[in-house]
Design a protein around this motif. Structure first.
Motif, mmCIF file in Angstrom:
data_model
loop_
_atom_site.group_PDB
_atom_site.id
_atom_site.type_symbol
_atom_site.label_atom_id
_atom_site.label_comp_id
_atom_site.label_asym_id
_atom_site.label_seq_id
_atom_site.Cartn_x
_atom_site.Cartn_y
_atom_site.Cartn_z
ATOM 1 N N VAL A 144 51.803 19.606 -35.153
ATOM 2 C CA VAL A 144 51.809 18.049 -34.907
ATOM 3 C C VAL A 144 52.298 17.254 -36.233
ATOM 4 C CG1 VAL A 144 50.527 16.139 -34.229
ATOM 5 C CG2 VAL A 144 50.207 17.993 -33.012
ATOM 6 N N PHE A 145 51.547 17.860 -37.149
ATOM 7 C CA PHE A 145 52.037 17.111 -38.663
ATOM 8 C C PHE A 145 53.208 17.226 -38.855
ATOM 9 C CE2 PHE A 145 47.397 15.980 -38.839
ATOM 10 C CZ PHE A 145 47.408 14.709 -39.635
ATOM 11 N N ASN A 204 36.259 26.340 -33.156
ATOM 12 C CA ASN A 204 37.363 26.363 -32.702
ATOM 13 C C ASN A 204 37.898 25.050 -31.741
ATOM 14 O OD1 ASN A 204 38.134 28.774 -33.555
ATOM 15 N ND2 ASN A 204 37.589 30.028 -31.724
ATOM 16 N N GLY A 252 42.648 26.189 -46.895
ATOM 17 C CA GLY A 252 42.795 27.529 -46.319
ATOM 18 C C GLY A 252 41.118 27.871 -46.208
ATOM 19 N N PHE A 291 40.321 22.836 -33.386
ATOM 20 C CA PHE A 291 41.544 22.758 -33.977
ATOM 21 C C PHE A 291 42.626 22.763 -32.884
ATOM 22 C CE2 PHE A 291 39.825 26.063 -37.006
ATOM 23 C CZ PHE A 291 39.335 25.237 -37.737
ATOM 24 N N THR A 292 42.072 22.570 -31.360
ATOM 25 C CA THR A 292 42.780 22.275 -30.412
ATOM 26 C C THR A 292 42.749 21.094 -29.488
ATOM 27 O OG1 THR A 292 41.043 23.703 -29.397
ATOM 28 C CG2 THR A 292 42.725 25.018 -29.947
ATOM 29 N N LEU A 351 50.322 8.767 -41.020
ATOM 30 C CA LEU A 351 50.281 10.116 -41.047
ATOM 31 C C LEU A 351 49.656 10.389 -42.548
ATOM 32 C CD1 LEU A 351 53.332 12.811 -41.024
ATOM 33 C CD2 LEU A 351 51.903 12.759 -42.973
ATOM 34 N N TRP A 374 55.726 15.509 -36.732
ATOM 35 C CA TRP A 374 55.509 13.885 -37.008
ATOM 36 C C TRP A 374 56.192 13.630 -38.474
ATOM 37 C CZ3 TRP A 374 49.749 11.530 -37.663
ATOM 38 C CH2 TRP A 374 49.891 10.253 -37.602
ATOM 39 N N GLY A 416 47.144 29.819 -42.996
ATOM 40 C CA GLY A 416 45.589 29.083 -43.374
ATOM 41 C C GLY A 416 45.174 27.908 -42.655
ATOM 42 N N ASN A 475 48.998 25.340 -28.533
ATOM 43 C CA ASN A 475 47.674 24.719 -28.481
ATOM 44 C C ASN A 475 46.528 25.985 -28.518
ATOM 45 O OD1 ASN A 475 45.218 23.263 -28.019
ATOM 46 N ND2 ASN A 475 45.585 22.643 -25.881
ATOM 47 N N ARG A 476 46.668 26.533 -29.541
ATOM 48 C CA ARG A 476 45.769 28.028 -29.588
ATOM 49 C C ARG A 476 44.919 27.936 -30.950
ATOM 50 N NH1 ARG A 476 50.916 30.367 -28.234
ATOM 51 N NH2 ARG A 476 50.746 31.040 -30.786
ATOM 52 N N ALA A 477 43.559 28.288 -30.737
ATOM 53 C CA ALA A 477 42.778 28.195 -31.994
ATOM 54 C C ALA A 477 43.085 29.490 -32.986
ATOM 55 C CB ALA A 477 41.259 28.380 -31.367
ATOM 56 N N GLU A 478 44.253 29.192 -33.619
ATOM 57 C CA GLU A 478 44.504 30.399 -34.543
ATOM 58 C C GLU A 478 44.823 29.626 -35.888
ATOM 59 O OE1 GLU A 478 48.107 32.445 -33.280
ATOM 60 O OE2 GLU A 478 47.337 32.840 -31.376
ATOM 61 N N LEU A 479 44.630 30.460 -36.789
ATOM 62 C CA LEU A 479 45.245 29.813 -38.321
ATOM 63 C C LEU A 479 46.497 30.303 -38.772
ATOM 64 C CD1 LEU A 479 41.887 29.841 -40.397
ATOM 65 C CD2 LEU A 479 42.699 27.841 -39.012
ATOM 66 N N LEU A 538 50.398 8.696 -33.326
ATOM 67 C CA LEU A 538 51.715 9.077 -32.769
ATOM 68 C C LEU A 538 52.539 8.038 -31.919
ATOM 69 C CD1 LEU A 538 50.835 12.749 -31.889
ATOM 70 C CD2 LEU A 538 52.079 11.842 -34.032
ATOM 71 N N TYR A 568 45.761 17.136 -21.864
ATOM 72 C CA TYR A 568 46.949 16.924 -22.194
ATOM 73 C C TYR A 568 47.322 15.332 -21.279
ATOM 74 C CZ TYR A 568 47.946 21.493 -23.530
ATOM 75 O OH TYR A 568 47.930 22.719 -24.226
ATOM 76 N N PRO A 622 45.290 25.333 -39.030
ATOM 77 C CA PRO A 622 45.322 25.563 -37.563
ATOM 78 C C PRO A 622 46.675 25.354 -36.950
ATOM 79 C CG PRO A 622 43.395 24.035 -38.099
ATOM 80 C CD PRO A 622 44.206 24.562 -39.413
ATOM 81 N N LEU A 648 47.942 24.126 -34.092
ATOM 82 C CA LEU A 648 48.269 22.853 -33.557
ATOM 83 C C LEU A 648 48.255 21.545 -34.531
ATOM 84 C CD1 LEU A 648 48.991 21.642 -30.932
ATOM 85 C CD2 LEU A 648 46.679 21.150 -30.408
ATOM 86 N N TRP A 649 47.391 21.866 -35.355
ATOM 87 C CA TRP A 649 47.311 20.777 -36.276
ATOM 88 C C TRP A 649 48.535 20.759 -37.296
ATOM 89 C CZ3 TRP A 649 46.489 20.809 -42.160
ATOM 90 C CH2 TRP A 649 46.008 19.772 -42.665
ATOM 91 N N LYS A 658 36.583 28.380 -38.805
ATOM 92 C CA LYS A 658 36.964 29.376 -37.664
ATOM 93 C C LYS A 658 35.852 30.323 -37.693
ATOM 94 C CE LYS A 658 40.781 32.075 -35.784
ATOM 95 N NZ LYS A 658 40.381 31.793 -34.591
ATOM 96 N N LEU A 690 42.064 17.665 -31.641
ATOM 97 C CA LEU A 690 43.311 17.014 -31.993
ATOM 98 C C LEU A 690 43.171 15.548 -31.348
ATOM 99 C CD1 LEU A 690 45.535 19.511 -33.205
ATOM 100 C CD2 LEU A 690 44.282 18.085 -34.721
ATOM 101 N N LEU A 715 54.297 21.068 -26.428
ATOM 102 C CA LEU A 715 53.049 20.840 -27.086
ATOM 103 C C LEU A 715 52.071 22.280 -27.022
ATOM 104 C CD1 LEU A 715 51.717 18.836 -29.167
ATOM 105 C CD2 LEU A 715 50.638 18.099 -26.940
#
Lengths: 53, 867
Positions: free
Chosen positions: A34-35, B237, B225, B240-241, B294, A38, A26, A19-23, B73, B248, A28, A30-31, B232, B66, A15
């Motif tokens: 995970v989906f 930020n 998008g 998104f994390t 989901l 899932w 378009g 876990n980085r704040a990047e897109l 889950l 954890y 995120p 991690l989002w 962002k 998240l 996991l």
């Protein structure tokens, strides 16, 4: 089996790689990850059940 | 928006739900269930998604990114294990007529009253915060929707109780739950109408939430998008994390916690186990329910991001879902969202309070009242039971309201709910441990649950009171009496964890540790051992145990049923009794057959719980609770040793099959090889060596087939594993190989829906008939036919026809004494046996009306395994 695979996907050490704040594409990272994981797990459950009848 | 509009729509919606429930109950009464379907089952399971999911997840995303996701889950992972865990629980509950979580734990550990009561009390205390969360969500959103100016709940302030929406919400929902769940007593505690309404609510809340999500993502922003890149750029930020600091450990504990909660929350237990119509529905729910979770979570993060961008800190993030449409002036959408939220809260409250009220009446109040013998004179107890349940529902909701007033106002939704999750998770070691570990004992379960609960109360509940100012804050920050080591949030100096993780760590250490340790040291008593074996081995209760009851007349049992189920319920039970064809056996003064006593106890177990049922029946059957001692216990030990004997025989059969059989089989192959080799050397068939070899091969083959027959006899369950038709094919082949007659089996290829007992008895009948045909009638040909005699009534016909010498059916010949035995077996199965015989043709025919009806089906499926 599916449950064990699911646990593998959804806990460290896998996991945190995401876990980085990047897109990415378009959304995120991690989002999205995970989906996706899932959905794969749910698909596998359905597949296993479908095969066993 | 006008208050009266909101209230009118709300009441109309509740009316619609009630109509659906009423219709569902009506259809159930006429035997045409509308919930007998895997999709409805999966939707009813979605009662898991409450206000917590609907409003609280967005708030959770705001604070921990998240971190809202593990709660969904976990259930996905648990349902991946569904076939292993949930099906087992469903099966055991059905077999033992267990109707609640408390009853299940009590029954597993020797039908223990204390344990059942304890589980009930903990469940009620643990669920109260969860109920308060729903009240908070509904009353806050109600304030927001009717007064567009108010966007933050802090504006609502502290109003006196009578002007407090939450109180009215609580009372309204209490009335609604009473109407839904306690209209009448049902021996199985199933509420078909309620399940139908819950399934509808699941559709409504999903639809409303998706509508809000689509509006925010595509209406207010230009799609995912656009929304995410704006977020962002605004520096959001953290959405998104996962928080890097203990994110954890919290993530993993929440997955574990929600895995357990999805089984152990009383409402989930109710819909998953008690309301399950057919265990095959679980197969669809195993993927459809996770899929529902989901889908309902897809828009949580977009709404949180959108809310942060548009509304920022002016609004409580827990209400973004509603506040966004309100702020944009989309009042119709806002009303839809509000109704969706009401659905989420109402569904949870109805099912939860009904499940709790069953537990309180069956596992707590009734055992206490029955012990006190105060009920000896009461005629009709069904009204008393319903009364207890109604009062329980109202009390639970008022407790929820009290918690909301005292402690819940300032908190976000998710932290409140997590307190409840952690409470019900305390049942897991005893319940799941008891499901897979035979060594778990009652004392271990008691000590484990109590210690886990105490640690939970100390580390989670007390701090929530302290936060609300009910107890001094220094208690939490400095520890009781200033003892630093005992600070509830940093127990024994353990710090750096969030409070749920911290509480789960310590409570599980105490709970699991003591459950295992005490179980290993304390010897279980025989009743406990017997129940452990029954739960783990999944063996049917053998018929012999039924001899144990004292004397009781049919009339007394009838009076008992009258008291608990009301007159119509009692009649239904007795009329459904399979021996009713024998009217003399059912007259009120006749002594009740032991099977009837047992049946009555099982039916009562359905409405008052297994523990109470045992006490009640013991009281009329002349067995005092204390005297339950010797006789019963001996029977139970017998039962346990019976099970042990079966296990031993299975083991022997396996070993014989793996060792001696295999050796004999390779001996035949080797002998054959030697014959061929000798033949190559030029030895003729008549040479002494070749003759001995041929003889040896014959002997070995005989030994092998005898060994196979023996193994088959050693394993009575082999019959049930392969099914009647397959077993008969095997038997026919064996007889043919031994005696040379031609035996043909004409049976449907698919497995017949017969229970284990019926399969065994029918197998014996056919076996005996073949025996007669060969030994006495010198038949050369035997035909066995099994077919469905009559589609509508599910009549099964089994025929054995031979071409032997025949016999006179009117005279009892020495060799045909077996016929009486055959006739008896068939009659016990509720059918009749006819024999038609003349020279050259004898026909033995067993006709069993109703044997193929679907009610026997579940038992018949038991041998099949997969997943």
């Amino acid at each position: 089996m599916v449950a064990a695979f699911g646990v593998l996907l959804l806990v460290p050490p896998f996991l945190p790689q995401f876990n980085r704040a990047e897109l990415v594409f378009g959304v995120p990272l991690l989002w999205g990850y995970v989906f996706l994981a899932w959905a794969v797990i749910i698909g596998l459950i359905a597949a296993v059940l479908g095969r066993s009848g | 928006m006008q208050t009266w509009v909101v209230v009118a729509v709300w009441v109309a919606y509740l009316g619609l739900l009630f109509a659906v429930a009423f219709y569902g109950d009506r259809r159930a009464d006429t035997g045409r269930s509308i919930i007998n379907n895997g999709t409805i089952y999966a939707l009813s399971l979605a009662v898991y998604a409450t206000s917590w999911t609907y409003y609280g997840s967005v708030g959770r995303a705001e604070t921990s990114g998240l971190g809202f996701l593990p709660i969904y889950l976990g259930p996905t992972l648990m349902f991946a294990l569904g076939w292993l865990v949930l099906r087992r629980i469903i099966r055991i509950s059905r077999r033992h007529r267990i109707t609640s979580l408390a009853d299940f734990v009590a029954a597993r550990y020797g039908k223990n009253t204390t344990l059942g009561g304890l589980v009930t009390v903990i469940a009620v205390v643990g669920i109260v915060p969860y109920i308060s969360l729903q009240l908070k969500a509904v009353s806050n959103t109600f304030e927001i929707i009717r007064q567009p100016g108010i966007m933050s709940t802090s504006d609502v302030g502290n109003v006196p109780p009578l002007q407090d929406t939450a109180l009215w919400v609580a009372l309204l929902l209490a009335g609604f739950s009473v109407l839904f769940g306690t209209r009448h007593l049902d021996a199985t505690e199933r509420h078909e109408g309620m399940v139908a309404a819950i399934a509808l609510e699941s559709v409504v809340k999903l639809f409303a939430f998706l509508a809000a999500g689509i509006f925010v993502t595509f209406g207010l922003f230009g799609g995912f998008g656009n929304l995410f890149s704006q977020a962002k750029n605004a520096g959001l930020n953290s959405l998104f994390t996962l928080p890097h600091e203990n994110g954890y450990s919290s993530w993993m504990w929440l997955i574990v916690l929600s895995m357990l909660a999805v089984v152990l929350l009383p409402r989930e237990w109710q819909v998953t186990v008690v309301e399950n119509v057919n265990e095959r529905h679980l197969k669809r729910a195993m993927w459809l329910f996770p899929l529902y979770l989901l889908v309902i979570n897809v828009f949580v993060l977009p709404i949180a991001a959108g809310g942060s961008l548009k509304l920022g800190n002016t609004v409580d993030a827990d209400t973004y879902v509603l506040a966004l449409p309100m702020a944009e002036g989309q009042y119709v959408l806002a009303l839809l969202v509000f109704i969706g939220g009401v659905s989420a809260a109402t569904g949870m409250i109805i099912v939860e309070t009904i499940a709790l009220s069953t537990m309180v009446s069956n596992s707590l109040v009734m055992p206490l009242l029955l012990r006190g013998e105060r009920l000896a004179g009461r005629r009709d107890l069904s009204r008393l039971i319903l009364g207890i349940r109604r009062v329980t529902i109202i009390l639970v909701l008022l407790l929820g309201y009290a918690y909301f007033r005292l402690a819940g106002r300032g908190l976000a939704l998710v932290p409140i709910g997590l307190v409840s999750f952690a409470a019900v998770a305390q049942f897991a070691p005893a319940l799941l441990g008891g499901l897979f570990w035979k060594g778990g004992t009652r004392k271990g379960a008691l000590v484990g649950i109590v210690s886990g609960f105490v640690v939970w109360a100390y580390t989670l509940l007390l701090p929530s009171f302290a936060d609300a100012g009910l107890i001094s804050g220094s208690f939490v920050s400095e520890g009781p009496l200033g003892i630093h080591l005992l600070r509830p949030k940093q127990l024994f100096g353990l710090s750096g964890l969030d409070n749920v993780t911290h509480a789960m760590f310590w409570s599980y250490l105490a709970n699991v540790g003591l459950y295992v340790a005490v179980s290993l040291f304390a010897r279980p008593d025989p009743a406990e051992r017997a129940q452990a074996v029954r739960f783990l081995e999944d063996v049917p209760e053998p018929a012999q145990t039924r001899a144990r009851r004292g004397r009781v007349s049919v009339g007394e049992l009838r009076a008992l049923l009258d008291r608990f189920l009301g007159r119509s319920g009692a009649l239904k039970t007795l009329d459904g009794y399979p021996w009713r064809q024998n009217p003399t056996g059912m007259s009120p003064s006749a002594q009740a057959a032991p099977e009837l006593v047992e049946d009555v106890e099982t039916v009562l177990a359905g409405s008052v719980g297994s523990v109470s049922a045992r006490l009640v029946v013991a009281s009329v059957a002349g067995e005092e609770e204390q005297q339950l001692g010797r006789g019963t216990v001996m029977e139970i030990i017998d039962e346990a040793s019976h099970v042990a004997a079966i296990e031993e025989r299975n083991r022997l059969a396996r070993e014989l099959h793996d060792s001696v059989s295999q050796a004999l089989f390779s001996m035949t192959l080797h002998t054959r090889a030697m014959e061929l080799a000798a033949n190559k050397e030029g030895l003729g068939a008549q040479s002494p060596l070749m003759r001995s070899l041929a003889q040896m091969r014959g002997l070995t083959q005989d030994a092998l087939s005898e060994m196979r027959a023996l193994i088959f006899q050693l394993r009575p369950d082999a019959l049930h594993q392969s099914g009647l038709s397959a077993a008969l094919h095997k038997h026919a082949a064996m007889v043919t190989s031994q005696h040379g007659q031609q035996i043909d089996v004409h049976a449907p290829a698919e497995r017949l829906p017969l229970n284990e007992w019926a399969e065994k008895e029918l197998f014996r009948v056919v076996q005996e008939a073949i025996n007669n045909s060969i030994k006495h009638a010198q038949a050369q040909r035997v035909d066995i036919r099994i077919y469905d005699g009559d589609e509508s009534a599910g009549t099964l016909v089994v025929e054995v026809a031979d071409n032997g010498v025949g016999f006179d059916t009117r005279t009892r010949r020495q060799g045909h004494l077996g016929l009486d035995g055959m006739r008896e077996r068939v009659e016990q199965l509720g059918g009749h046996l006819t024999i038609d015989s003349r020279a050259g043709a004898t026909l033995v025919r067993a006709v069993l009306p109703g044997a193929l009806s679907t009610s026997n089906y579940m038992d018949a499926r038991e041998g099949t395994e997969d997943g």
